[in-house]
Structure formats: structure tokens, C-alpha cells
Design an enzyme around this catalytic site. Sequence first.
Site, PDB file in Angstrom:
ATOM      1  CB  SER A  21      25.518  43.008 108.104  1.00  0.00           C
ATOM      2  OG  SER A  21      27.093  42.539 107.968  1.00  0.00           O
ATOM      3  CB  VAL A  67      31.282  56.657 111.672  1.00  0.00           C
ATOM      4  CG1 VAL A  67      30.213  56.188 110.760  1.00  0.00           C
ATOM      5  CG2 VAL A  67      31.402  55.738 112.737  1.00  0.00           C
ATOM      6  CB  ILE A  94      27.736  51.851 112.664  1.00  0.00           C
ATOM      7  CG1 ILE A  94      27.922  51.711 111.128  1.00  0.00           C
ATOM      8  CG2 ILE A  94      29.143  52.214 113.163  1.00  0.00           C
ATOM      9  CD1 ILE A  94      28.162  53.204 110.408  1.00  0.00           C
ATOM     10  CE1 TYR A 157      25.047  43.463 123.343  1.00  0.00           C
ATOM     11  CE2 TYR A 157      24.822  45.892 124.198  1.00  0.00           C
ATOM     12  CZ  TYR A 157      24.787  44.738 122.882  1.00  0.00           C
ATOM     13  OH  TYR A 157      24.670  45.273 121.821  1.00  0.00           O
ATOM     14  CE  LYS A 164      23.857  48.462 120.166  1.00  0.00           C
ATOM     15  NZ  LYS A 164      23.988  49.218 118.527  1.00  0.00           N
ATOM     16  CE  LYS A 194      23.877  30.658 115.968  1.00  0.00           C
ATOM     17  NZ  LYS A 194      23.810  29.457 115.674  1.00  0.00           N
ATOM     18  CB  THR A 195      25.959  39.700 113.023  1.00  0.00           C
ATOM     19  OG1 THR A 195      25.863  40.469 114.251  1.00  0.00           O
ATOM     20  CG2 THR A 195      24.501  39.564 112.552  1.00  0.00           C
TER      21      THR A 195
END
Length: 262
Positions: A21, A67, A94, A157, A164, A194-195
Amino acid sequence: MLQIDLTGKRALIMGVTNRRSLGWSIAAKLHAAGAELAFSYQGERLKGELEKLTKDIPTARLYQVDVTEEDQLKAVFADLADVWGTIDYLVHAIAFAPREAMEGRYIDTSRDDWVTALEISAYSLVAIAREAEPLFTEGSSMVTLTYYAAEKVVPKYNVMGVAKSALEASVRYLAYDLGKKGFRINAVSAGPVKTVAARSIPGFMKMYKRVAAVSPLGRQVDQEDVGNLGVFLLSPMAGGITGETIYVDAGFHVMGMDLGDD
Ligand code: NAP
């Protein structure tokens, strides 16, 4: 390597799933710099992973916070007000969009998926800043994580790019509000790393490879690069910087055209 000394500082990192992360990459650097840490994770299923990750940081405090749940958000700041009194640094790492919203065309995004993505990925920063502000102290600052698709179209995306954009605009407005008290906020715009969240983006590996092919540095960025920028922006070394989106993407975003190798 140059080491920033943050001994005595206290940082809350929100959004860590595992050691890959980006939140963890900033946390690890904060820890190395001597800061005391607290973490929030979304669901009970992640608690064990975070306990394992922080086993060598005995002072680390762990909180479960979704959240979208106002009471959970308020509870973490109420507890930190009791035990810490103040917060020096806050990391917001997040984001979420339903998978179906990233598979097809942006034009087909449903109202529910659009609202979910914007609420979790952008509004959460506003809600967190509001809760954190009373605990901020001299030199306090925040960072959030964003991506190039806020500015330019990155196929697939989709709604996450729009989220974003809202996130980056929020950073500017929050910088104005918080700046009156001397507090700062900036966004780290990371190239593909890479996450877990990244791998859920359709076509992520194509994006990942493209960066190395096109960027001036001819490589991808990694957790180390992101951690370094995050800690720099939080620290007094970036004391004159607020409201900014700063790229750590091997220079990918400065390229206007790729003519292959020449
Ligand atoms: P990650 O490890 O999966 O982190 C994303 C975090 O968001 C996870 O811990 C996830 O929890 C959490 N989250 C999702 N919904 C939540 C909610 N309702 N309440 C609380 N937490 C919630 O992936 P990452 O790549 O490090 O992502 C961190 C940030 O970096 C994101 O904002 C992402 O968009 C941004 N970023 C990533 C890249 C990249 O290539 N990796 C590039 C640029 C920017 P769960 O695991 O429980 O879902």
C-alpha cells in the site's frame, strides 16, 4: 541517504491494506524518521494484516474506519484527541470505484457508482480534514494520493479519473481554508505502482509497462519513490508548499508525444 528527523511528531495514516500500500510506504518512512504512528483500516478482515505489519512498532495505534461511516470517522479523532491531544501529519490513501464503472465507457457510469466513487475517493478527504483540523498544531500538514487521470484521459480509469480531479481541486480549496492557520495540504500524484487497488483497474499492467517505455527516466516508480515524496511534503522541508499536486512518475506526465526510441 538524507534522513529527516521527525522525532516527537505524530502521524495518522488512513488506508493501509498491506505492505504494498502507498499509505504504508509513507508510514514506513515516517517511522524511520522517528514519528509516532496511528493507522486506520477499512474492515475487520484487514486488522490481522495491519497487526502483522506493525508488530515492530509497539506504539502504533490501530483504528477501524470506513470513511462512509461518519460515526467511525469521528470516533478515531475523538480517541486521538484523548491519547495524543494533537496530530502533526495526516496521510489520506483511500480510493474506491465499483469494478463495473471501470470496465466499460465513462458515459455509461451509473448514478450510484459515480456517487460511491466520488464519496469514498474525494469527499472523504474533506470530511477527514474537517475532523483533523481541531487537532492540528504548528507545522501540521496532510497529503493525499492522486493520479494523472485527473488531468488527462486514461482509458478505463473513467469515474476514478473524475474523482481524482475532485480530489485535486479539494486539495486547493482545503489549502486555502487550512492555510489561514498555517496548516498545509498537498497531493502526491504517483505513477502506476503494483498495489491491491491498482491491480483492480482493468488494463493496469499495460499502464504500468507504458510508463517505463515513455517516461524520461525509462522506468516505473515504486513504493520507495512515493514514500520519499510523501514524507518530504509532510515535513518542514516543504514548509512553503501547499495546495499542490506533485508528480512522482519518472517524468511521464511531461511527455507530449512518444516517437519510439530515437
Ligand atoms: P491499496 O493498498 O488498496 O489502498 C487503498 C485503500 O483504500 C485500501 O486500504 C482500501 O481498503 C481503502 N478504502 C477503500 N474504500 C474505503 C472506505 N470506504 N473506507 C476506508 N478505506 C477505504 O492501494 P494503493 O494503490 O496504495 O491506494 C492508495 C491511494 O493511492 C489511492 O488513493 C489510490 O488511488 C492512489 N494511487 C495509487 C496508484 C497506484 O498505482 N497504486 C497511483 C496513483 C495513486 P480495502 O483494502 O479494505 O478496500
